[in-house]
Design a protein around this motif. Structure first.
Motif: not given
Length: 600
Positions: A45-49, A177-186, A191-199, A277-282
């Motif tokens: 998880q740390k590596l993926a982050e 989905h702003a409140k989601d805490v993603i636990q699958s396909f993390k 990558f999808g959420v951080i792409h959205s952040v910087f877009t 915040v969604l990215w940090k909650n993954i």
């Protein structure tokens, strides 16, 4: 088997026994194995982050270089290349959001953890309002493209259409989905959420750059009116090389677009913060503590809302007069600057006094802070301090220019107390907001919320732990006692609220006052009323101070003294870099104060 010579009689006893081989002790082999397993699970998880954050930074830096190349008219880099890059980023984010929404709909029956602190309803409502204005801005850009279609590339027509679709789907995504805490396909989701952040950050930077170039052109024209004729820099104009038909229509659109840019800028930065915040909650483990829903109520805040609304109306009047007078003549421009400085000085002094009063109330209230892990709250505090540094940079530059200048026009002396107050007021306001958001919301009034259960046994009073009233019926029964609690002696217990005689006597015997008898500045409903009025007043004042810089009232441009001391180009670079953060600070502070108001 004799007791103590063998294993416990049952497996349940073996699991609960604190001896060797059991799983209960912290140092047992099974506990150590679970800890090692948790550590091994957290490494990917740390590596993926780390990988996803580096990917986002690469995308952001590439976009910034394209924006810079277009802004300085670099050869071979036109506006079409920049818009193609931004459109590709938005399309990629659209694909990811569609995939996420479809997958979530297919598994909607599954119970998923939620971060109740993220994506508050009022925040989603605010972003919806800004998104609606952003869509209107896109429609105006489409009309602008139609008017200049003879000499504009197709990308300038595709970009606003894509941006409008992107805005609609993103608002829908954040509402659901702003409140989601993603636990699958993390890993994929990171990558999808951080792409959205910087877009969204690149779209924000693009809007800031367009709005800043427009403000800079108007600033150069006003400086010439003020008598600074030594400015030889030509106007930075990206107007199309052909004529528009009809001309009046295109002129109205080009002027109207820049009045909508502030709302577009706020929309993009709000969306990026919610996605962050969604990215940090993954992959995060959510606390099982229940979250209290905050409610927005108006009664009891007239003392704060009426002065705040008065400030808002006065600010609009000051901005209108400033924009009309500045640029007409040197005398009228100086009068407009003096008017703005005097008004801002008075307003900042009131805001600083209100913030100090709120901090004083919190300081005398001995209440522990909520230090639980909360990504949304931590981001709010970091953004308050980080974005305040933009206006602090401009203010310190103005103070240094006033102290080092050889000649000082009379109106520049009003800039000195204004700059000092900007630094002090934001410092005080940040302290008030950060302490407010770290406090637990009040659940019941102080006179019935905390009760002491005292057992009188053999003439001695034993004070047990404080208990909260969870039932409205119990609260009503206690309130009906009218402050006189039942008193039972000889082993029976009695309930008391407030500061009883026994506590006073006990405190006097020990030489110190009892814990419930500390002097308080304000208590109960009176304290909450004052804090709510302070939050309401500061909320409206921050909205008021967001309006001037967002709509072109910028004395940092029009003063002229800083440009003489530092040079035109260096000071303009400082202002253009710091002003977007200063504008965002006021809107973010207003949003945080609204949350504080609802919690109190």
């Amino acid at each position: 088997m004799p007791e103590g010579q063998g294993a416990p009689a049952s497996p349940q006893a073996a699991r609960s026994a604190p001896g060797r081989g059991s799983s209960g002790p912290a140092g047992s082999p099974e506990s150590a194995g679970r800890r090692r397993g948790a550590v091994r699970a957290s490494v990917p998880q740390k590596l993926a982050e780390a990988l996803s954050s580096q990917y986002g930074l690469i995308v952001f830096v590439a976009g910034l270089l394209l924006l810079l190349a277009w802004a300085v008219h670099a050869s071979g880099v036109g506006k079409s290349a920049l818009l193609c890059f931004l459109t590709a980023l938005m399309l990629l984010q659209l694909l990811w959001m569609l995939w996420y929404v479809v997958r979530s709909s297919a598994h909607r029956r599954l119970i998923r953890p939620k971060d109740t602190h993220a994506g508050a309803r009022w925040l989603r409502g605010s972003i919806t309002l800004f998104a609606a204005i952003t869509i209107i801005l896109g429609c105006l850009k489409i009309g602008y493209f139609v008017g200049f279609s003879e000499c504009l590339s197709a990308t300038e027509g595709v970009f606003p259409v894509t941006h409008a679709v992107h805005t609609l789907l993103q608002v829908y995504f954040l509402w659901g989905h702003a409140k989601d805490v993603i636990q699958s396909f993390k890993t994929l989701e990171r990558f999808g959420v951080i792409h959205s952040v910087f877009t969204n950050l690149l779209l924000w930077t693009n809007g800031v750059l367009n709005e800043s170039k427009h403000q800079l052109n108007e600033h150069k024209e006003r400086l010439i009116t003020l008598g600074f004729g030594n400015i030889t820099i030509v106007l930075d104009d990206h107007a199309p090389p052909c004529n528009c038909s009809p001309p009046a229509f295109c002129s109205a659109i080009s002027q109207g677009v820049y009045y909508l840019y502030p709302f577009n800028i706020e929309y993009q930065i709000l969306a990026s913060t919610m996605l962050y915040v969604l990215w940090k909650n993954i992959g995060r483990r959510v606390d099982s503590q229940p979250h209290r829903n905050v409610r927005f109520t108006l009664p009891g805040v007239m003392a704060g809302s009426v002065p705040g609304l008065t400030v808002l109306a006065a600010t609009i009047g000051v901005v209108v007069v400033y924009l009309i007078q500045t640029g007409r003549s040197k005398t009228e421009s100086e009068s407009a600057l003096i008017m703005f400085y005097l008004y801002a000085i008075a307003l900042l002094m009131l805001m600083a006094a209100a913030g100090l009063l709120g901090i004083r109330i919190y300081r005398v209230d001995e209440k522990s802070l909520d230090e639980s892990r909360n990504p949304a709250r931590k981001l709010d505090a970091d953004l308050l301090v980080g974005t305040a540094s933009g206006s602090w940079l401009i203010s310190w530059g103005s103070i240094l220019a006033i102290l080092c200048a050889e000649a000082r026009p009379p109106y520049t002396w009003f800039n000195l107390p204004y700059s000092v107050l900007v630094i002090a007021e934001k410092y005080i306001q940040n302290l008030f907001i950060i302490e407010s958001i770290h406090r637990e919301p009040e659940k019941l009034s102080e006179d019935i919320r905390t009760l002491r259960v005292v057992t009188v046994c053999n003439g001695g009073a034993i004070s047990l732990a404080s208990s909260r009233l969870e039932s409205g019926a119990v609260a009503a029964d206690v309130a009906s006692l009218g402050g006189e609690a039942p008193r039972v002696a000889n082993g029976n217990m009695h309930l008391r609220g407030g500061c009883g005689r026994e506590e006073e006597e006990e405190g006097s015997r020990e030489g110190t006052p009892g814990p419930a008898c500390h002097p308080r500045f304000l208590q109960g409903d009176a304290k909450r009323r004052v804090l709510r009025n302070i939050a309401a007043f500061l909320f409206l004042c921050n909205i008021s101070l967001w309006i001037p810089p967002a709509f072109g009232c910028r004395p940092e441009y029009d003063n002229g003294l800083e440009e003489i001391v530092f040079g035109f180009e260096p000071w303009i670079i400082v202002v253009n870099l710091a002003m977007p953060f200063s504008i965002f600070y006021r809107m973010h502070a207003a949003a945080s104060l609204f949350e504080v108001y609802c919690k109190i």
